[in-house]
Design an enzyme around this catalytic site. Structure first.
Site, PDB file in Angstrom:
ATOM      1  N   HIS A   2       0.810  -1.230   0.000  1.00 25.19           N
ATOM      2  CA  HIS A   2       0.000   0.000   0.000  1.00 25.19           C
ATOM      3  C   HIS A   2       0.842   1.278   0.000  1.00 25.19           C
ATOM      4  CE1 HIS A   2       0.873  -0.396   4.298  1.00 25.19           C
ATOM      5  NE2 HIS A   2       0.672   0.905   4.395  1.00 25.19           N
TER       6      HIS A   2
HETATM    7  C1  UD1 Z   1      -2.093   5.435   5.892  1.00 25.78           C
HETATM    8  C2  UD1 Z   1      -0.785   5.953   6.455  1.00 25.78           C
HETATM    9  C3  UD1 Z   1       0.298   4.898   6.285  1.00 25.78           C
HETATM   10  C4  UD1 Z   1      -0.131   3.575   6.883  1.00 25.78           C
HETATM   11  C5  UD1 Z   1      -1.486   3.164   6.335  1.00 25.78           C
HETATM   12  C6  UD1 Z   1      -1.977   1.950   7.055  1.00 25.78           C
HETATM   13  C7  UD1 Z   1      -0.382   8.378   6.315  1.00 25.78           C
HETATM   14  C8  UD1 Z   1       0.339   9.435   5.598  1.00 25.78           C
HETATM   15  N1  UD1 Z   1      -0.348   7.147   5.764  1.00 25.78           N
HETATM   16  O1  UD1 Z   1      -1.899   5.225   4.508  1.00 25.78           O
HETATM   17  O2  UD1 Z   1       1.479   5.319   6.947  1.00 25.78           O
HETATM   18  O3  UD1 Z   1       0.824   2.600   6.573  1.00 25.78           O
HETATM   19  O4  UD1 Z   1      -2.436   4.229   6.544  1.00 25.78           O
HETATM   20  O5  UD1 Z   1      -2.927   1.249   6.325  1.00 25.78           O
HETATM   21  O6  UD1 Z   1      -0.953   8.617   7.343  1.00 25.78           O
HETATM   22  N2  UD1 Z   1      -9.375   4.810   1.958  1.00 25.78           N
HETATM   23  C9  UD1 Z   1     -10.587   4.179   1.902  1.00 25.78           C
HETATM   24  N3  UD1 Z   1     -11.154   3.801   3.080  1.00 25.78           N
HETATM   25  C10 UD1 Z   1     -10.589   4.019   4.287  1.00 25.78           C
HETATM   26  C11 UD1 Z   1      -9.366   4.683   4.315  1.00 25.78           C
HETATM   27  C12 UD1 Z   1      -8.772   5.074   3.147  1.00 25.78           C
HETATM   28  O7  UD1 Z   1     -11.145   3.944   0.831  1.00 25.78           O
HETATM   29  O8  UD1 Z   1     -11.159   3.633   5.332  1.00 25.78           O
HETATM   30  C13 UD1 Z   1      -8.744   5.197   0.680  1.00 25.78           C
HETATM   31  C14 UD1 Z   1      -9.057   6.625   0.266  1.00 25.78           C
HETATM   32  O9  UD1 Z   1      -9.188   6.663  -1.128  1.00 25.78           O
HETATM   33  C15 UD1 Z   1      -7.775   7.366   0.667  1.00 25.78           C
HETATM   34  C16 UD1 Z   1      -6.707   6.305   0.474  1.00 25.78           C
HETATM   35  O10 UD1 Z   1      -7.341   5.079   0.817  1.00 25.78           O
HETATM   36  O11 UD1 Z   1      -7.558   8.489  -0.106  1.00 25.78           O
HETATM   37  C17 UD1 Z   1      -5.492   6.511   1.340  1.00 25.78           C
HETATM   38  O12 UD1 Z   1      -5.862   6.634   2.717  1.00 25.78           O
HETATM   39  P1  UD1 Z   1      -4.907   7.441   3.737  1.00 25.78           P
HETATM   40  O13 UD1 Z   1      -5.378   7.234   5.124  1.00 25.78           O
HETATM   41  O14 UD1 Z   1      -4.730   8.804   3.262  1.00 25.78           O
HETATM   42  O15 UD1 Z   1      -3.517   6.751   3.514  1.00 25.78           O
HETATM   43  P2  UD1 Z   1      -3.129   5.207   3.526  1.00 25.78           P
HETATM   44  O16 UD1 Z   1      -2.585   4.855   2.197  1.00 25.78           O
HETATM   45  O17 UD1 Z   1      -4.253   4.415   4.083  1.00 25.78           O
HETATM   46  N1  UDP Z   2      -3.503  -6.094   8.444  1.00 26.70           N
HETATM   47  C1  UDP Z   2      -4.767  -6.655   8.554  1.00 26.70           C
HETATM   48  N2  UDP Z   2      -5.483  -6.901   7.410  1.00 26.70           N
HETATM   49  C2  UDP Z   2      -4.982  -6.645   6.171  1.00 26.70           C
HETATM   50  C3  UDP Z   2      -3.686  -6.080   6.093  1.00 26.70           C
HETATM   51  C4  UDP Z   2      -2.974  -5.804   7.242  1.00 26.70           C
HETATM   52  O1  UDP Z   2      -5.246  -6.926   9.647  1.00 26.70           O
HETATM   53  O2  UDP Z   2      -5.685  -6.890   5.185  1.00 26.70           O
HETATM   54  C5  UDP Z   2      -2.774  -5.799   9.676  1.00 26.70           C
HETATM   55  C6  UDP Z   2      -1.364  -6.325   9.757  1.00 26.70           C
HETATM   56  O3  UDP Z   2      -1.332  -7.655  10.205  1.00 26.70           O
HETATM   57  C7  UDP Z   2      -0.737  -5.363  10.745  1.00 26.70           C
HETATM   58  C8  UDP Z   2      -1.389  -4.057  10.397  1.00 26.70           C
HETATM   59  O4  UDP Z   2      -2.611  -4.388   9.727  1.00 26.70           O
HETATM   60  O5  UDP Z   2      -1.108  -5.708  12.061  1.00 26.70           O
HETATM   61  C9  UDP Z   2      -0.474  -3.265   9.510  1.00 26.70           C
HETATM   62  O6  UDP Z   2      -1.150  -2.232   8.919  1.00 26.70           O
HETATM   63  P1  UDP Z   2      -0.719  -1.594   7.546  1.00 26.70           P
HETATM   64  O7  UDP Z   2       0.086  -2.549   6.759  1.00 26.70           O
HETATM   65  O8  UDP Z   2      -1.957  -1.073   6.952  1.00 26.70           O
HETATM   66  O9  UDP Z   2       0.143  -0.339   8.030  1.00 26.70           O
HETATM   67  P2  UDP Z   2       1.679  -0.121   8.389  1.00 26.70           P
HETATM   68  O10 UDP Z   2       2.047  -1.063   9.450  1.00 26.70           O
HETATM   69  O11 UDP Z   2       2.457  -0.307   7.120  1.00 26.70           O
HETATM   70  O12 UDP Z   2       1.720   1.304   8.801  1.00 26.70           O
END
Ligand code: UD1
Ligand code: UDP
Length: 374
Positions: free
Chosen positions: A216
């Site tokens: 992601h």
């Molecule tokens: C965010 C964090 C990242 C973390 C990740 C965990 C920042 C800058 N990034 O990235 O460090 O690893 O979360 O998963 O804070 N969206 C949905 N539904 C949701 C949430 C998001 O559809 O519930 C979609 C939206 O289109 C949004 C995109 O995902 O624009 C990105 O979401 P965002 O929270 O901005 O960043 P992540 O890529 O999730």
């Molecule tokens: N995770 C989950 N379901 C998924 C993908 C990840 O439960 O489909 C869990 C994963 O095991 C870990 C956490 O989400 O505990 C990590 O989150 P993510 O990879 O979104 O964020 P990051 O750690 O990179 O910030």
């Protein structure tokens, strides 16, 4: 009643960390009062509600409902909505976890209002300033009064940035606290595939070897060409080893935009919606290998002894490489293919459990805070 600690969550990995911290604060001989604030950064049921339910986290006292946006919009919205929460509660401290936008936004509001900031998972550095998380980490650490670290490298990073040693506490990893607590209840991979996601992998049998994929990071999924190369690589490798790929919403959108669904549909990459934490544990504990760009998943694979290939140029969690099962392979398809071949031939790195990843990190945090905040 005593002033509370405001505990902030925003995104998926935050929920897993907070699930260890809240019970530990409540279990102190004289419990610290807490309020749980969800910023609303993650909001889909599959990115939020499932986690609250599976992890046993109470409903947040407040949901700021900020939703998605650009970095500036999302961060600013959180700040504007968090400021009055501090006014209302006059907390004794604000506790933030990890490195997401919610982390820096709430830390910045708190420090400007004279409220001590507690950062759990401090000091990790990838030295890659193109990662939004790296900026969030550096700034949050500069603002924090209590910095709780997961590995020894973190203290060196913080000291090198001028942070006083007395503010830094090496406590271990709260993510692993949650993993160790819930692993015994994790479903089998057959339950995950056949019962919870029926029909997605008709040929599946419990004995089948598979790889697990999560991706992601913007550097991997936002550029269509990079994403295409990675998806083609996965599709090709899936002929050797089927891959189960729970897809983050950011990635799902990018795959659609780049028209890559067809390529994946013709491969043995099994796409799932984001899975719940328990399903993820079930998949991770049975996978032959994990291919990921996630921070948390790198740590969890080390804790589970499962070989991990990190599809990035760096990691902020070097202990997963030096002691654990992780190898940073970047995104070159040939390098990924040969690393995978090696794991299939040899079983991959055995690794060992890093220091203090023993399920008691949150207890250490709680006892330090219990002393300091009275
Ligand atoms: C965010 C964090 C990242 C973390 C990740 C965990 C920042 C800058 N990034 O990235 O460090 O690893 O979360 O998963 O804070 N969206 C949905 N539904 C949701 C949430 C998001 O559809 O519930 C979609 C939206 O289109 C949004 C995109 O995902 O624009 C990105 O979401 P965002 O929270 O901005 O960043 P992540 O890529 O999730
Ligand atoms: N995770 C989950 N379901 C998924 C993908 C990840 O439960 O489909 C869990 C994963 O095991 C870990 C956490 O989400 O505990 C990590 O989150 P993510 O990879 O979104 O964020 P990051 O750690 O990179 O910030």
């Amino acid at each position: 009643m005593n002033a509370p600690v405001l505990c902030v969550v925003g995104a998926r990995p935050n929920f897993i960390k907070m699930a260890a911290i809240l019970p530990a604060l409540a279990a102190l001989p004289t419990p610290l009062a807490t309020r749980l604030i969800h910023t609303g950064q993650h909001y889909d049921p599959a990115m939020k509600a499932t986690f609250f339910q599976q992890l046993g986290i109470p409903e947040p006292d407040l949901d700021l409902e900020v939703g998605s946006g650009t970095h500036a919009v999302q961060t600013a919205r959180i700040m504007c909505r968090f400021e009055p929460v501090i006014e209302t509660h006059r907390p004794v401290a604000v506790l933030v976890v990890g490195d997401v936008n919610s982390t820096i936004a709430c830390a910045l509001v708190a420090v400007k209002m004279g409220i001590p900031v507690i950062h759990v998972e401090a000091g990790l550095r990838s030295r890659d300033r193109k990662m939004p998380e790296e900026i969030n980490r550096i700034l949050t650490d500069q603002l924090s009064d209590f910095l709780f670290t997961t590995e020894r490298s973190a203290e060196n990073n913080l000291v090198a940035e001028g942070i006083e040693r007395k503010r830094i506490h090496f406590v271990g990893n709260v993510m692993i606290d949650t993993l160790l607590r819930l692993l015994p209840q994790a479903p089998t991979v057959a339950e995950v595939v056949q019962t919870r996601h029926p029909g997605v992998w008709p040929a599946f049998t419990q004995e089948m070897a598979f790889g697990l994929v999560t991706l992601h990071r913007p550097a991997n999924v936002d550029d269509p060409q990079t994403l295409k190369e990675l998806m083609l690589c996965l599709a090709q490798q899936s002929k050797k080893l089927p891959m189960v790929f729970p897809v983050h919403p950011r990635t799902r959108q990018r795959i659609l935009d780049a028209g890559l669904n067809e390529v994946l549909a013709r491969s043995d990459v099994i796409l799932l919606p984001p899975v719940g934490y328990m399903e993820m544990l079930g998949l991770m504990k049975s996978a032959k290998v994990i291919l990921t760009d996630s921070g948390g998943v790198q740590e969890e694979s080390t804790a589970l002894g499962c070989p991990c290939l990190t599809l990035r140029d760096n990691t902020e969690r070097p202990v997963t490489v030096t002691e654990g099962t992780n190898t940073v392979v970047g995104r070159n398809p040939e390098v990924i293919a040969s690393a995978l071949d090696e794991i299939l031939a040899t079983g991959g790195k055995a690794g060992r459990i890093p220091e203090l990843w023993d399920g008691k990190a949150a207890q250490r945090i709680a006892s330090l805070l219990g002393e300091a905040l009275r």
